[in-house]
Design a protein around this motif. Structure first.
Motif, mmCIF file in Angstrom:
data_model
loop_
_atom_site.group_PDB
_atom_site.id
_atom_site.type_symbol
_atom_site.label_atom_id
_atom_site.label_comp_id
_atom_site.label_asym_id
_atom_site.label_seq_id
_atom_site.Cartn_x
_atom_site.Cartn_y
_atom_site.Cartn_z
ATOM 1 N N ASN A 98 52.480 -94.813 14.904
ATOM 2 C CA ASN A 98 51.797 -94.851 13.782
ATOM 3 C C ASN A 98 51.885 -93.351 13.072
ATOM 4 O O ASN A 98 50.481 -92.922 12.503
ATOM 5 C CB ASN A 98 50.563 -95.583 13.134
ATOM 6 C CG ASN A 98 50.478 -95.915 11.907
ATOM 7 O OD1 ASN A 98 51.453 -95.830 11.174
ATOM 8 N ND2 ASN A 98 49.052 -96.056 11.414
ATOM 9 N N VAL A 99 52.818 -92.441 13.337
ATOM 10 C CA VAL A 99 52.492 -91.035 13.229
ATOM 11 C C VAL A 99 52.852 -90.714 11.679
ATOM 12 O O VAL A 99 54.005 -91.344 11.351
ATOM 13 C CB VAL A 99 53.590 -89.999 14.046
ATOM 14 C CG1 VAL A 99 53.092 -88.829 13.887
ATOM 15 C CG2 VAL A 99 52.967 -90.580 15.473
ATOM 16 N N ASN B 189 55.857 -94.492 4.881
ATOM 17 C CA ASN B 189 54.858 -93.613 4.202
ATOM 18 C C ASN B 189 54.711 -92.365 5.294
ATOM 19 O O ASN B 189 53.471 -91.887 5.890
ATOM 20 C CB ASN B 189 53.650 -93.942 3.879
ATOM 21 C CG ASN B 189 52.666 -93.076 3.107
ATOM 22 O OD1 ASN B 189 53.326 -92.187 2.293
ATOM 23 N ND2 ASN B 189 51.360 -93.412 3.042
ATOM 24 N N ILE B 190 55.801 -91.627 5.653
ATOM 25 C CA ILE B 190 55.800 -90.482 6.440
ATOM 26 C C ILE B 190 56.157 -89.303 5.800
ATOM 27 O O ILE B 190 57.131 -89.128 5.079
ATOM 28 C CB ILE B 190 56.685 -90.656 7.515
ATOM 29 C CG1 ILE B 190 56.401 -91.992 8.455
ATOM 30 C CG2 ILE B 190 56.870 -89.625 8.695
ATOM 31 C CD1 ILE B 190 57.446 -92.376 9.554
ATOM 32 N N ASN B 191 55.327 -88.123 6.075
ATOM 33 C CA ASN B 191 55.715 -86.853 5.621
ATOM 34 C C ASN B 191 56.608 -86.405 6.707
ATOM 35 O O ASN B 191 56.560 -86.110 7.832
ATOM 36 C CB ASN B 191 54.342 -86.086 5.677
ATOM 37 C CG ASN B 191 53.287 -86.402 4.775
ATOM 38 O OD1 ASN B 191 53.560 -86.940 3.701
ATOM 39 N ND2 ASN B 191 52.173 -86.744 5.230
ATOM 40 N N LEU C 238 62.660 -89.811 17.189
ATOM 41 C CA LEU C 238 61.475 -89.203 16.551
ATOM 42 C C LEU C 238 60.901 -90.427 15.751
ATOM 43 O O LEU C 238 59.798 -90.618 15.607
ATOM 44 C CB LEU C 238 61.864 -88.019 15.619
ATOM 45 C CG LEU C 238 60.540 -87.061 15.403
ATOM 46 C CD1 LEU C 238 59.999 -86.327 16.701
ATOM 47 C CD2 LEU C 238 61.067 -86.119 14.603
ATOM 48 N N PHE C 239 61.669 -91.265 15.021
ATOM 49 C CA PHE C 239 61.209 -92.270 14.177
ATOM 50 C C PHE C 239 60.599 -93.264 15.152
ATOM 51 O O PHE C 239 59.759 -94.094 14.778
ATOM 52 C CB PHE C 239 62.371 -92.969 13.357
ATOM 53 C CG PHE C 239 62.789 -92.191 12.008
ATOM 54 C CD1 PHE C 239 61.409 -91.760 11.322
ATOM 55 C CD2 PHE C 239 63.891 -92.103 11.580
ATOM 56 C CE1 PHE C 239 61.507 -91.049 10.121
ATOM 57 C CE2 PHE C 239 63.998 -91.341 10.145
ATOM 58 C CZ PHE C 239 62.882 -90.995 9.489
ATOM 59 N N LYS C 240 61.377 -93.644 16.221
ATOM 60 C CA LYS C 240 61.000 -94.388 17.351
ATOM 61 C C LYS C 240 59.481 -94.356 17.768
ATOM 62 O O LYS C 240 58.687 -95.102 17.872
ATOM 63 C CB LYS C 240 61.858 -94.771 18.420
ATOM 64 C CG LYS C 240 63.424 -95.373 18.412
ATOM 65 C CD LYS C 240 63.951 -95.422 19.334
ATOM 66 C CE LYS C 240 65.539 -95.778 19.160
ATOM 67 N NZ LYS C 240 66.251 -95.559 20.472
#
Length: 385
Positions: free
Chosen positions: A51-52, A73-75, A43-45
């Motif tokens: 740029n999600v 800066n990810i929710n 998911l991080f990849k």
């Protein structure tokens, strides 16, 4: 302007295929949300590539790990109650690709937030179509089925949805056991049963293909999506999997829909409109077209198809019993707690019980009805084994 989209179940095979398609056209898409159960690394990849800013990880342990190592800066959310926070206005497209009944609630809830939803989740369409269809109409959301068979039919009908269907033929490869005598099933290795000749799929769906219960599910899907009764839908064996559906219309015309054995084709077409983008595919395979080899299904060998004779004509909670029971039994087989032939034999026995037969007359009134029954059925099967 970029199309705004979301992918539920982005780390599974359908989700990864869509990500692969979009990665070649990043300038035209903005991914607002990705979701997974446990696979936060993948998911991080995916989030980095596009740029999600919003991710959902439903498994609590992996959610907490992801929160801890999140340097961007990810929710990161732990459930699907965040849709109102993420989507301030309707986005352009959602792919619903979460496996099993875990996908029902988020699929239902996200409909109002999108102009178009592509559903690859069989269980949602089988168990709660009356609720899903009502929500689609209420929110004027376009629905696209992603199963190759149902996409083929939908694509044929999309410019003339009211065309009268006389008969639908759904093709089945026969799975890994087509040419093996049924008496030998329980002597086969797990590796042999999971070796599908045409498709690379997860273990669960590969077992469903081997028992042919996946085609039972697809018949129910077709009945719901296209409003065609069971008598006008037939399963035929087509080992090469080149033809995905045959539709005979009441005017005598017959449409045969063919494409290579790749889910990239229905997924690609679910997100791109005609002439938006070209998908590079192989030329027509004349060898396969000259050797289609259609066969009638052997109901003694594939006795799962006899379940269709017992299905109610209208939507009911009985479909949830079917889906949940099969899922539980397949998992028991994969864990080597029951034999391969036990899957369908026990499934037929469970469906014949008075406790569940009475559900044929009860319509799901809300999503929680299906989820509660799913949990009850799974508990019941645990106690039986």
């Amino acid at each position: 302007m970029k199309k705004k989209i979301a992918i539920l179940g982005s780390t599974g095979s359908i989700g990864k295929t869509l990500i692969k398609i979009l990665s070649k056209d990043k300038d035209n898409f903005e991914i607002k949300l990705l979701s997974a159960n446990k696979n936060y690394k993948e998911l991080f990849k995916q989030a980095k590539i596009f740029n999600v800013k919003n991710l959902i990880i439903t498994d609590k342990k992996n959610y907490l790990i992801a929160r801890k190592i999140n340097k961007k800066n990810i929710n990161i959310f732990n459930n699907y109650k965040c849709f109102n926070e993420i989507f301030k206005k309707k986005i352009d497209y959602v792919m619903s690709a979460i496996v099993g009944l875990d996908g029902l609630y988020p699929t239902y809830k996200i409909i109002k937030h999108t102009k178009k939803i592509a559903i690859a989740n069989k269980e949602t369409i089988i168990c709660a179509w009356n609720l899903i269809n009502k929500e689609l109409k209420k929110n004027k959301t376009l629905f696209v089925p992603v199963d190759s068979e149902h996409y083929s039919i939908w694509h044929t009908l999309k410019n003339n949805p009211d065309r009268n269907i006389d008969k639908i033929y759904l093709t089945a490869s026969g799975g890994s056991l087509l040419n093996i005598d049924k008496n030998k099933y329980n002597k086969l290795s797990m590796k042999k049963i999971l070796n599908h000749p045409n498709w690379r799929m997860g273990n669960k769906i590969t077992i469903d293909s081997a028992t042919m219960i996946n085609k039972v599910f697809e018949v129910i899907e077709a009945k719901n999506i296209f409003n065609v009764d069971y008598k006008r839908i037939e399963i035929i064996i087509h080992p090469k999997s080149y033809i995905h559906a045959i539709i005979k219309f009441s005017d005598g015309m017959i449409n045969i829909v063919a494409h290579e054995t790749t889910m990239e084709i229905p997924i690609f077409n679910s997100i791109y409109d005609i002439n938006d983008k070209k998908l590079l595919t192989k030329n027509i395979n004349l060898d396969k077209l000259n050797n289609l080899n259609f066969m009638k299904i052997n109901k003694n060998k594939f006795n799962s198809v006899t379940i269709l004779d017992k299905m109610p004509l209208n939507n009911s909670l009985f479909e949830t019993v079917l889906v949940s029971s099969n899922d539980s039994l397949v998992r028991l087989f994969l864990d080597k707690k029951i034999k391969f032939t036990d899957i369908i034999d026990r499934l037929i026995s469970i469906l014949a019980s008075k406790k569940f037969k009475k559900l044929k007359k009860i319509l799901p009134r809300k999503i929680s009805d299906v989820i509660k029954l799913d949990n009850n059925v799974r508990d019941e099967i645990k106690n039986l084994i």
